[in-house]
Design a protein around this motif. Structure first.
Motif, short mmCIF file in Angstrom:
data_model
loop_
_atom_site.label_atom_id
_atom_site.label_comp_id
_atom_site.label_asym_id
_atom_site.label_seq_id
_atom_site.Cartn_x
_atom_site.Cartn_y
_atom_site.Cartn_z
N MET A 90 0.83 -1.20 0.00
CA MET A 90 0.00 0.00 0.00
C MET A 90 0.87 1.25 0.00
SD MET A 90 -2.86 1.19 2.79
CE MET A 90 -3.59 2.83 2.69
N ILE A 91 0.54 2.22 -0.85
CA ILE A 91 1.28 3.46 -0.93
C ILE A 91 0.79 4.43 0.15
CG2 ILE A 91 1.84 5.43 -2.41
CD1 ILE A 91 3.07 2.72 -3.23
N GLU A 92 1.74 5.12 0.77
CA GLU A 92 1.42 6.00 1.90
C GLU A 92 1.98 7.40 1.64
OE1 GLU A 92 1.99 4.79 6.26
OE2 GLU A 92 3.79 5.99 5.84
N VAL A 93 1.14 8.41 1.84
CA VAL A 93 1.60 9.80 1.85
C VAL A 93 1.73 10.21 3.31
CG1 VAL A 93 1.05 12.18 1.26
CG2 VAL A 93 0.54 10.34 -0.37
N LEU A 94 2.94 10.53 3.72
CA LEU A 94 3.27 10.78 5.12
C LEU A 94 3.54 12.27 5.33
CD1 LEU A 94 3.98 9.90 8.00
CD2 LEU A 94 6.23 9.21 7.15
N ALA A 95 2.75 12.89 6.18
CA ALA A 95 2.81 14.35 6.36
C ALA A 95 3.40 14.71 7.72
CB ALA A 95 1.40 14.94 6.24
N PRO A 96 4.03 15.88 7.80
CA PRO A 96 4.59 16.36 9.07
C PRO A 96 3.56 17.14 9.86
CG PRO A 96 5.17 17.88 7.32
CD PRO A 96 4.34 16.80 6.68
N ALA A 97 3.71 17.15 11.17
CA ALA A 97 2.86 17.99 12.02
C ALA A 97 3.71 18.50 13.18
CB ALA A 97 1.65 17.23 12.54
N GLY A 98 3.91 19.82 13.20
CA GLY A 98 4.63 20.42 14.31
C GLY A 98 3.71 20.84 15.43
N GLY A 99 2.41 20.72 15.22
CA GLY A 99 1.42 21.07 16.22
C GLY A 99 0.06 20.54 15.80
N ALA A 127 -3.74 13.10 3.90
CA ALA A 127 -2.56 12.30 4.26
C ALA A 127 -2.98 10.92 4.75
CB ALA A 127 -1.75 13.01 5.34
N ASP A 128 -2.17 9.92 4.44
CA ASP A 128 -2.41 8.55 4.90
C ASP A 128 -1.78 8.29 6.26
OD1 ASP A 128 -3.65 7.66 2.38
OD2 ASP A 128 -1.64 7.98 1.57
N ALA A 129 -0.81 9.12 6.61
CA ALA A 129 -0.13 8.98 7.90
C ALA A 129 0.47 10.33 8.26
CB ALA A 129 0.96 7.91 7.84
N VAL A 130 0.67 10.55 9.57
CA VAL A 130 1.23 11.81 10.06
C VAL A 130 2.31 11.48 11.09
CG1 VAL A 130 0.73 14.06 11.09
CG2 VAL A 130 -1.05 12.88 9.78
N TYR A 131 3.43 12.21 11.03
CA TYR A 131 4.46 12.03 12.05
C TYR A 131 4.62 13.33 12.84
CZ TYR A 131 7.78 14.41 8.87
OH TYR A 131 8.41 15.31 8.05
N PHE A 132 4.88 13.19 14.12
CA PHE A 132 4.95 14.36 15.00
C PHE A 132 5.78 14.01 16.22
CE2 PHE A 132 1.13 11.92 15.82
CZ PHE A 132 1.12 11.75 17.20
N GLY A 133 6.12 15.04 17.00
CA GLY A 133 6.96 14.85 18.17
C GLY A 133 6.23 15.15 19.47
N VAL A 182 9.45 2.12 -3.16
CA VAL A 182 9.21 3.05 -2.05
C VAL A 182 7.73 2.97 -1.68
CG1 VAL A 182 9.21 5.47 -1.35
CG2 VAL A 182 11.06 4.60 -2.78
N THR A 183 7.47 2.77 -0.40
CA THR A 183 6.08 2.59 0.05
C THR A 183 5.53 3.80 0.79
OG1 THR A 183 6.89 1.47 2.03
CG2 THR A 183 6.24 0.08 0.18
N SER A 184 6.41 4.65 1.30
CA SER A 184 5.95 5.83 2.03
C SER A 184 6.65 7.06 1.49
CB SER A 184 6.23 5.68 3.52
OG SER A 184 5.78 6.82 4.24
N PHE A 185 5.86 8.04 1.05
CA PHE A 185 6.39 9.28 0.49
C PHE A 185 6.27 10.37 1.53
CE2 PHE A 185 4.86 6.65 -2.99
CZ PHE A 185 6.01 6.56 -3.76
N LYS A 186 7.42 10.80 2.03
CA LYS A 186 7.47 11.64 3.22
C LYS A 186 7.68 13.11 2.86
CE LYS A 186 9.52 11.57 7.84
NZ LYS A 186 10.38 10.76 8.72
N ILE A 187 6.93 13.96 3.53
CA ILE A 187 7.04 15.40 3.37
C ILE A 187 7.75 15.97 4.59
CG2 ILE A 187 5.74 17.55 3.14
CD1 ILE A 187 3.43 15.71 1.99
N GLU A 188 8.80 16.74 4.36
CA GLU A 188 9.49 17.41 5.46
C GLU A 188 8.72 18.67 5.82
OE1 GLU A 188 11.83 20.40 7.40
OE2 GLU A 188 11.09 20.55 5.34
N GLY A 189 8.76 19.09 7.11
CA GLY A 189 8.14 20.36 7.43
C GLY A 189 7.47 20.47 8.77
#
Length: 688
Positions: free
Chosen positions: A1-10, A22-28, A230-237
């Protein structure tokens, strides 16, 4: 499965990412993520956002991608436990010791290898698989040929590949940048990079900002990358606004789904944030001037114009979760509606008794029309099955209310989480083993950038390290001094040649290989050479010492971002040492700064870049990468007593002349004070 991975700073960016598709979100969260200056999340934010995403079938990844001191490991583990209890789908991790602890204490948690692990070669993947990693976030420096080879190996090992496709480009290979920590005490490996590379640094003939790259954009290459594996396409930001996140997600999503990107979206994305435009130089192996750029006033003004139009990209909820339903309208029985999603969740609502029809009886077409009205929700009613007796009537208002209740119940079910990943944890049992003071004879090891630097008098030196490219057959040293070969940390295409060089080195008496990257460990293993961990592995705590020992290291150099106190107290089951002399490496770069100036023809592999104060930082090229070194050498010879408890020290000779090498070794034997401008590095500074 192809994944569009987005950033979240808040939280605002999180919702923008999800609502724009977005299919997935990464955050801290907390102090252990590589963007500690972002707004980031509270514990309650994390719970709510994880539930919000779960309802919509969106995955959530928590960044725990910094190096950790011994005193921080327990807190990091508890952060991971909290993430597991919230239903976070995976952790993005840099620290090898934390990976080791997570597999022990949270065995059900999915782990992704952060780009901070500096993975840019297929030869690193086997070790990651053995460590329990399920996905690798590859380095931005990879070109399409090296990426294709890595994807092929990942497929063999059943590993997922995540690659950045849009956003900022660091000058340095992620995980190998020490510029911010050495110059200002704020470490990129600890999540507090001050971005000194965006300040004026000049090369002869350059622009004066010769450490600043344009932002990357691989959107035109996403289809090709998807075909590679490549299965996950990651956006920096994670430091950028919600509007940027929404615009990038919209464009990447279209490309990943083979849909044309509307002209207005292309215009929006190119204008909402860039540094003198975008580049795909690394992917196309087209290094040089065109990759360099800075954020200009014109870029800022254009961004402000674009912000308002980006709001429309995430203003409305989009349907993304498919549902099916069954409705029964039977004489003498209450109306029942059952709704199912494709994850196995089922809910049923019960209404009132149907009335006898006066003017028009309720039919399947009318019911289907009402039940499919899911606008403004994350749901799409794809199928409605009707069991309706004739002559009965149910109003549209009743059907709408039953649909709303069913969706509310289903949303509640989808949002809940049973804590599967957190079960069987033993975090409370964890404690760091503290080192007891030990009296050892400190051994001195000398690294030379070339064999011509080696002096006749090597008294006091226990071992010699030379670059793997050395012709070891012509080396004449005392048999009492073992020779080690240093594998380049930057490896993209030359793995076959490096393996051949390792085998040749072994045949010519080399005793071990120094590995500053995971790929090097695997290559040395293939050549049947013992291994020693280099500083590039970023061994920062007791558990990471154990981790590299698990990988077969006979000894390891500790990170020079550790304080001396922490380095001395660090335990483990293999010998440990630190760098005690030499120009510390600040950046490992693929696009040499000199390419923005006179180019490679203007130097012989040695040049320098100058900061705004006129201070020069030497640059040395090696293989497929170049290295930028500190302006002055580290010097600890006069602090030998404070190194008690360590097993060895490493002297790094880079651009010293043979006569200068001899002078330094004489100073070593006398435990002499510095005779030149020097630095104590970070050993007494407690890097942030």
């Amino acid at each position: 499965m192809i994944e569009v991975l987005a950033p979240a700073g808040g939280v605002d960016s999180f919702h923008a990412a999800v609502l724009s598709g977005a299919d997935a979100v990464y955050f801290g969260w907390g102090n252990f993520n590589a963007r500690r200056n972002a707004k980031n999340f509270t514990a309650e934010d994390m719970r709510q956002c994880a539930a919000f995403a779960r309802v919509r079938g969106v995955k959530t990844y928590l960044t725990l991608n910094t190096l950790l001191g011994d005193g921080e490991l327990a807190e990091a583990l508890n952060t991971a436990l909290m993430a597991a209890e919230c239903g976070i789908d995976a952790l993005i991790v840099q620290d090898l010791g934390l990976v080791r602890l997570l597999k022990k204490h949270l065995p059900n948690m999915t782990i992704h290898a952060s780009t901070q692990m500096s993975v840019h070669s297929a030869d690193a993947l086997l070790l990651l698989k053995e460590m329990g990693v399920s996905r690798v976030v590859v380095a931005r420096e990879m070109d399409k040929d090296s990426l294709k080879a890595l994807c092929q190996k990942a497929k063999e090992l059943d590993l997922e590949v995540e690659a950045f496709v849009h956003g900022a480009l660091c000058m340095c290979l992620s995980g190998q940048c020490y510029l911010s920590s050495i110059l200002g005490g704020r470490s990129g490996n600890r999540g507090l990079c001050a971005q000194p590379c965006r300040l004026p640094f000049g090369i002869p003939g350059g622009t004066g900002h010769d450490l600043s790259l344009r932002d990357m954009s691989y959107i035109e290459h996403i289809a090709e990358m998807r075909d590679m594996g490549v299965t996950s396409f990651k956006i920096e930001g994670r430091m950028k606004r919600p509007e940027y996140v929404a615009a990038a997600v919209t464009a990447v999503k279209s490309a990943a789904e083979n849909k044309p990107i509307p002209v207005e979206i292309r215009t929006l994305l190119s204008g909402i944030f860039s540094r003198s435009g975008h580049t795909d130089g690394y992917y196309n192996n087209a290094l040089g001037k065109d990759m360099f750029g800075v954020r200009t006033d014109s870029d800022e003004r254009l961004s402000e114009k674009m912000i308002s139009s980006a709001h429309e990209l995430y203003r409305r909820e989009i349907g993304r979760v498919n549902l099916t339903s069954e409705i029964k309208i039977k004489k003498g029985n209450p109306v029942t509606l059952t709704v199912r999603d494709f994850d196995g969740n089922t809910v049923t609502t019960v209404g009132e008794l149907p009335e006898m029809a006066v003017k028009r009886e309720t039919d399947a077409q009318f019911v289907t029309e009402k039940l499919k009205k899911c606008g403004g929700t994350p749901y799409i009613m794809t199928e409605v099955s009707c069991d309706i007796d004739g002559g009965l009537s149910v109003s549209g208002a009743v059907l709408n209310e039953m649909r709303r209740k069913a969706i509310d119940l289903l949303t509640e079910k989808r949002a809940s989480y049973d804590g599967r990943a957190s079960k069987n944890n033993t975090v409370d049992e964890f404690s760091v083993e503290r080192a007891a003071h030990k009296s050892v004879t400190l051994k001195s090891v000398a690294y030379f950038s070339n064999a011509g630097q080696i002096p006749d008098d090597l008294s006091g030196i226990s071992a010699v390290i030379l670059p793997l490219e050395t012709d070891f057959s012509k080396l004449s040293l005392s048999a009492e001094i073992p020779v080690l070969a240093d594998i380049p940390r930057g490896i993209l295409h030359n793995t076959d040649r490096i393996l051949q060089q390792l085998r040749s080195a072994k045949e010519n008496g080399v005793k071990a290989a120094v590995c500053g990257n995971l790929a090097g460990i695997n290559l040395a293993s293939k050549a049947c050479l013992p291994t020693v961990g280099g500083f590039g592995l970023n061994v920062f705590n007791t558990e990471s010492v154990k981790a590299v020992s698990d990988l077969g290291m006979a000894a390891t150099v500790l990170s020079f971002e550790m304080s001396l106190k922490d380095a001395v107290s660090c335990t483990g089951n293999i010998p440990k040492g630190i760098i005690s002399y030499g120009r510390l490496p600040l950046m490992l770069v693929r696009n040499c700064p000199n390419k923005n100036g006179g180019g490679c023809k203007s130097c012989d592999g040695h040049c320098a870049i100058t900061d705004r104060k006129g201070i020069e930082f030497p640059i040395m090229c090696r293989g497929e990468f170049s290295e930028i070194f500190n302006s002055r050498p580290l010097w600890l010879f006069d602090r030998k007593k404070e190194l008690s408890g360590l097993d060895f020290e490493v002297l790094m000779f880079t651009d010293e002349t043979p006569s200068r090498v001899a002078e330094v070794l004489a100073a070593l034997r006398k435990n002499a004070a510095p005779d030149t401008e020097f630095t104590r590095g970070l050993y007494y500074r407690e890097v942030l």
